[in-house]
Design a protein around this motif. Structure first.
Motif: not given
Length: 274
Positions: A32-38, A67-69, A83-90
């Protein structure tokens, strides 16, 4: 990259690139995964569910993409840890044809990062969950179990039956089998080519819905998998038939819904009523 299997010692977990979890289940394991702003409510909700081991963090494995670490936080006990974010290109977000965010390209990048930087494709189902959606993992497994080993995705909303885009997979909860996601991973370029430039104005859920069908991934209809206040105008957290609830855009409301859903309808003391 080192890959985990359930026979390895948990003491070796330090060699596994975060985020990763060892799945000890053999019954419909979920990633399970989510995209989240910082910042803002999304980060607050992600931190709240993480600190309680709730929502996506109750799945067999999970990831938070951004989009941010940044560090989301630490879960309870040793099972989750930091838990740290997995960064992806915006990507630029425009306006879609229905007036919502035209964010298809942004989530194309997110799905690509998920499939290349995590172990998502090792799990029976990969489930994308919006931060303001609550999932109950055990119920979700029950809904998805009939479609294991099939190239499948779940259509969860039929709000406008006369519309050619419905039924569709509403974006709050996107459940795709690993077989279906592998077909997407290998052939997604065909959707961008065959859909010409139209796809850039679509919401990400419309793009995924159309792309998966275009590639031959079989849609499976389950309109009781989520209580979505935007689709069916019913997100009663005490309804034990739903495996997910949406939308709850503040941390206390999110936690109250999760507590109600997992505690036989009894709200947690001290949290505001829904």
């Amino acid at each position: 990259m080192h890959l985990w299997n359930s026979t390895e010692s948990i003491s070796n977990q330090s060699v596994c690139s975060k985020p990763c979890m060892v799945s000890w289940r053999t019954d419909t394991p979920l990633f399970c995964w989510s995209v989240s702003r910082r910042w803002e409510y999304e980060a607050d909700i992600m931190r709240s569910q993480l600190s309680n081991g709730a929502g996506i963090f109750a799945c067999d494995s999970f990831a938070v993409l951004s989009e941010e670490n940044w560090t989301v936080g630490r879960g309870p006990g040793e099972r989750i840890g930091e838990v740290n974010t997995v960064v992806f290109q915006g990507a630029p977000v425009g306006q879609s044809k229905d007036g919502t965010a035209g964010n298809a390209e942004l989530f194309i990048h997110a799905w690509d990062a998920l499939m290349t930087k995590t172990f998502a494709l090792q799990y029976d189902f990969v489930v994308k969950v919006d931060p303001d959606a609550i999932i109950v993992a055990d119920r979700l497994r029950d809904h998805l179990r009939p479609y294991v080993w099939q190239p499948a995705y779940i259509r969860n909303c039929n709000a406008w039956p006369g519309d050619s885009d419905f039924p569709m997979m509403f974006g709050a909860l996107e459940a795709i089998s690993k077989e279906g996601l592998r077909m997407y991973k290998d052939n997604m370029w065909r959707c961008q080519t065959d859909f010409d430039s139209w796809w850039r104005s679509w919401g990400e859920d419309l793009f995924m819905h159309k792309c998966l069908r275009h590639l031959g991934v079989g849609p499976k209809d389950d309109f009781s998998i989520i209580g979505d206040g935007l689709c069916k105008k019913d997100n009663n957290c005490a309804n034990s038939g739903f495996a997910a609830f949406h939308p709850f855009k503040w941390a206390d409301g999110w936690m109250n819904c999760w507590w109600t859903a997992t505690s036989q309808g009894v709200p947690k003391p001290g949290l505001p009523e829904l």
